[in-house]
Design an enzyme around this catalytic site. Sequence first.
Site, PDB file in Angstrom:
ATOM      1  N   HIS A  28       0.901  -1.156   0.000  1.00  0.00           N
ATOM      2  CA  HIS A  28       0.000   0.000   0.000  1.00  0.00           C
ATOM      3  C   HIS A  28       0.935   1.201   0.000  1.00  0.00           C
ATOM      4  O   HIS A  28       1.822   1.301   0.860  1.00  0.00           O
ATOM      5  CB  HIS A  28      -0.866  -0.016   1.266  1.00  0.00           C
ATOM      6  CG  HIS A  28      -1.948   1.019   1.283  1.00  0.00           C
ATOM      7  ND1 HIS A  28      -3.273   0.670   1.452  1.00  0.00           N
ATOM      8  CD2 HIS A  28      -1.921   2.363   1.185  1.00  0.00           C
ATOM      9  CE1 HIS A  28      -4.011   1.773   1.447  1.00  0.00           C
ATOM     10  NE2 HIS A  28      -3.205   2.815   1.293  1.00  0.00           N
ATOM     11  N   LEU A  29       0.777   2.100  -0.959  1.00  0.00           N
ATOM     12  CA  LEU A  29       1.645   3.270  -1.051  1.00  0.00           C
ATOM     13  C   LEU A  29       1.762   3.939   0.311  1.00  0.00           C
ATOM     14  O   LEU A  29       0.764   4.154   0.995  1.00  0.00           O
ATOM     15  CB  LEU A  29       1.061   4.254  -2.074  1.00  0.00           C
ATOM     16  CG  LEU A  29       1.808   5.576  -2.227  1.00  0.00           C
ATOM     17  CD1 LEU A  29       3.204   5.347  -2.780  1.00  0.00           C
ATOM     18  CD2 LEU A  29       1.023   6.520  -3.105  1.00  0.00           C
ATOM     19  N   HIS A  30       2.977   4.246   0.708  1.00  0.00           N
ATOM     20  CA  HIS A  30       3.192   4.979   1.951  1.00  0.00           C
ATOM     21  C   HIS A  30       4.485   5.781   1.864  1.00  0.00           C
ATOM     22  O   HIS A  30       5.456   5.351   1.268  1.00  0.00           O
ATOM     23  CB  HIS A  30       3.189   4.072   3.180  1.00  0.00           C
ATOM     24  CG  HIS A  30       4.153   2.931   3.143  1.00  0.00           C
ATOM     25  ND1 HIS A  30       3.961   1.802   2.352  1.00  0.00           N
ATOM     26  CD2 HIS A  30       5.313   2.730   3.801  1.00  0.00           C
ATOM     27  CE1 HIS A  30       4.960   0.963   2.542  1.00  0.00           C
ATOM     28  NE2 HIS A  30       5.805   1.500   3.410  1.00  0.00           N
ATOM     29  N   VAL A  31       4.441   6.960   2.450  1.00  0.00           N
ATOM     30  CA  VAL A  31       5.592   7.846   2.484  1.00  0.00           C
ATOM     31  C   VAL A  31       6.059   7.954   3.934  1.00  0.00           C
ATOM     32  O   VAL A  31       5.257   8.206   4.830  1.00  0.00           O
ATOM     33  CB  VAL A  31       5.237   9.243   1.927  1.00  0.00           C
ATOM     34  CG1 VAL A  31       6.428  10.192   2.045  1.00  0.00           C
ATOM     35  CG2 VAL A  31       4.776   9.138   0.476  1.00  0.00           C
TER      36      VAL A  31
END
Length: 134
Positions: A93-96
Amino acid sequence: MSDDLFCEIIAGERPAHVVSSDEVAVSFLDVRPVFKGHVLVVPRVHVETLTDLGEVGPFFERVQAMARAVEEGLEAGGTFVAMNNRVSQSVAHLHVHVVPRQKKDGLRGFFWPRTKYDSAEEAESFAARVRAAL
């Protein structure tokens, strides 16, 4: 939503120390922080990578605001802001990552080895390949 860890946090099905939540993104403390105050910013909609995210502007406005808040709220000297796409992505899941930094905190550059181009021509060949893909 998918059944990944971050979707569960977004849905309120898994506990997390939520720092911020709105219609675009949810931000919460990383359970394995590089330094205390390390925040993950994730899009509310389930996407795996940056290239899967439709409109990037609103999401990165949240990342920018979080970087500012981490610096101000934790009196950090700066932040390290990073993301992985597929490789080394612990949750799909995209995460920064927004990591608080201080001078001489022990974190040095990137977490992976660096290399050099053999020549200006080799560098230009890589630039040209990426340019062509745009």
